[in-house]
Design an enzyme around this catalytic site. Structure first.
Site, PDB file in Angstrom:
ATOM      1  N   ARG A 101       0.909  -1.080   0.224  1.00  0.00           N
ATOM      2  CA  ARG A 101      -0.047   0.056  -0.090  1.00  0.00           C
ATOM      3  C   ARG A 101       0.715   1.357   0.046  1.00  0.00           C
ATOM      4  NH1 ARG A 101      -4.279   1.690   4.683  1.00  0.00           N
ATOM      5  NH2 ARG A 101      -2.313   2.210   5.796  1.00  0.00           N
ATOM      6  N   THR A 105      -0.780   7.804  -1.170  1.00  0.00           N
ATOM      7  CA  THR A 105      -2.017   7.365  -1.687  1.00  0.00           C
ATOM      8  C   THR A 105      -3.040   6.474  -1.130  1.00  0.00           C
ATOM      9  OG1 THR A 105      -1.190   6.031  -3.401  1.00  0.00           O
ATOM     10  CG2 THR A 105      -1.052   8.139  -3.795  1.00  0.00           C
ATOM     11  N   ASP A 200       5.184  -5.005   9.799  1.00  0.00           N
ATOM     12  CA  ASP A 200       6.319  -4.824  10.486  1.00  0.00           C
ATOM     13  C   ASP A 200       6.519  -5.725  11.712  1.00  0.00           C
ATOM     14  OD1 ASP A 200       7.170  -3.136   8.658  1.00  0.00           O
ATOM     15  OD2 ASP A 200       6.433  -1.269   9.602  1.00  0.00           O
TER      16      ASP A 200
HETATM   17  C1  PRP Z   1      -1.286  -3.539   4.859  1.00  0.00           C
HETATM   18  C2  PRP Z   1      -2.111  -4.652   5.120  1.00  0.00           C
HETATM   19  C3  PRP Z   1      -2.937  -4.914   4.203  1.00  0.00           C
HETATM   20  C4  PRP Z   1      -2.829  -3.367   3.656  1.00  0.00           C
HETATM   21  C5  PRP Z   1      -4.565  -2.875   4.205  1.00  0.00           C
HETATM   22  O1  PRP Z   1       0.004  -4.093   4.035  1.00  0.00           O
HETATM   23  O2  PRP Z   1      -1.218  -6.055   5.586  1.00  0.00           O
HETATM   24  O3  PRP Z   1      -2.471  -5.528   2.994  1.00  0.00           O
HETATM   25  O4  PRP Z   1      -2.076  -2.768   4.315  1.00  0.00           O
HETATM   26  O5  PRP Z   1      -4.616  -1.625   3.851  1.00  0.00           O
HETATM   27  P1  PRP Z   1      -5.855  -1.357   2.808  1.00  0.00           P
HETATM   28  O6  PRP Z   1      -6.995  -1.911   3.365  1.00  0.00           O
HETATM   29  O7  PRP Z   1      -6.163   0.218   3.124  1.00  0.00           O
HETATM   30  O8  PRP Z   1      -5.486  -1.722   1.587  1.00  0.00           O
HETATM   31  P2  PRP Z   1       1.228  -3.398   3.619  1.00  0.00           P
HETATM   32  O9  PRP Z   1       0.611  -2.588   2.197  1.00  0.00           O
HETATM   33  O10 PRP Z   1       1.442  -2.453   4.898  1.00  0.00           O
HETATM   34  O11 PRP Z   1       2.085  -4.461   3.186  1.00  0.00           O
HETATM   35  P3  PRP Z   1       2.709  -5.510   4.142  1.00  0.00           P
HETATM   36  O12 PRP Z   1       1.946  -6.451   4.462  1.00  0.00           O
HETATM   37  O13 PRP Z   1       4.120  -5.759   3.200  1.00  0.00           O
HETATM   38  O14 PRP Z   1       3.497  -4.721   5.150  1.00  0.00           O
HETATM   39  N1  URA Z   2      -1.998  -1.742   7.384  1.00  0.00           N
HETATM   40  C1  URA Z   2      -1.610  -2.227   8.541  1.00  0.00           C
HETATM   41  O1  URA Z   2      -0.795  -3.203   8.822  1.00  0.00           O
HETATM   42  N2  URA Z   2      -2.151  -1.685   9.670  1.00  0.00           N
HETATM   43  C2  URA Z   2      -3.122  -0.793   9.555  1.00  0.00           C
HETATM   44  O2  URA Z   2      -3.961  -0.203  10.660  1.00  0.00           O
HETATM   45  C3  URA Z   2      -3.698  -0.434   8.375  1.00  0.00           C
HETATM   46  C4  URA Z   2      -2.852  -0.844   7.429  1.00  0.00           C
END
Ligand code: PRP
Ligand code: URA
Length: 206
Positions: A101, A105, A200
């Protein structure tokens, strides 16, 4: 349909994950355990087919699962839900969707996709601990549908009302399962109270 799995064990374990002081090892272990508990409930209505087997004692008319089960974690954080569910469904196949994400944006960006064949006849469980804006879940569900999947369930740990609404609007045919429905999103798109950045915290980055 949205199902919030109210169970004392799930609530207790999720509370441990929410705590700011919970470290990677305990965070991961609680997620693993919750995933198993959720799988039990998510699979409650899976269709069965009749089979005839021979036990050491007698002939027996019984049932087994009709469809293949495919687990589809959204990388990275979705990986944290795979083991717990796979322990209950060892025959499950696993596909992968890489999405991140954009921090500004909040739009999802695809960087990887690999699926088993025949999603069409399978029960496909899309896995991600966090359902925030719903952008990532919607993109993932779209990718799975493009490969022919018909039966899709979205399994998340914590959802925001905004994300639930977005998925219901874009994919009304997809059932959503949550361990908790939280209050809202904050100004940077994090779930409140949530548990912070799931990826993380699972992988010890940051
Ligand atoms: C986080 C989470 C979801 C997304 C949720 O992933 O694990 O995939 O954000 O947010 P949204 O509903 O607004 O799309 P992130 O993009 O941080 O990637 P990661 O799992 O690699 O940390
Ligand atoms: N992704 C995360 O990991 N945590 C949040 O709260 C939102 C998006």
């Amino acid at each position: 349909m949205v199902t919030v799995l109210n169970h004392p064990l799930i609530t207790h374990k999720l509370t441990q994950m929410r705590k700011i002081d919970t470290k990677t090892k305990d965070f991961k272990q609680n997620l693993d355990e919750i995933a198993g508990l959720m799988a039990y409930e998510v699979c409650r209505d899976l269709p069965l087919k009749p089979v005839h087997v021979t036990t050491p004692v007698a002939e027996c008319d019984t049932f087994e699962l009709l469809n293949d089960i495919v687990l589809i974690p959204i990388l990275r954080a979705g990986l944290g839900l795979v083991n717990g569910i796979n322990n209950l469904i060892p025959t499950a196949k696993v596909g992968f969707i890489g999405l991140y994400r954009d921090e500004k944006t909040l739009m999802p960006h695809e960087y990887f996709a690999k699926f088993p064949s025949n999603l069409k006849d399978a029960v496909n469980l899309v896995l991600d601990p966090m359902l925030a804006t719903g952008g990532s879940a919607n993109a993932a569900i779209e990718m799975v549908k493009q490969r022919g999947a018909k039966n899709i369930k979205l399994v998340c740990l914590v959802g925001a009302p905004e994300g639930v609404e977005a998925v219901q609007k874009a994919h009304p045919d997809v059932d959503i399962y949550l361990a908790a429905l939280d209050k809202c999103l904050n100004e940077v798109g994090y779930i409140v109270p949530g548990l912070g950045d799931a990826g993380d915290r699972i992988f010890g980055t940051k």
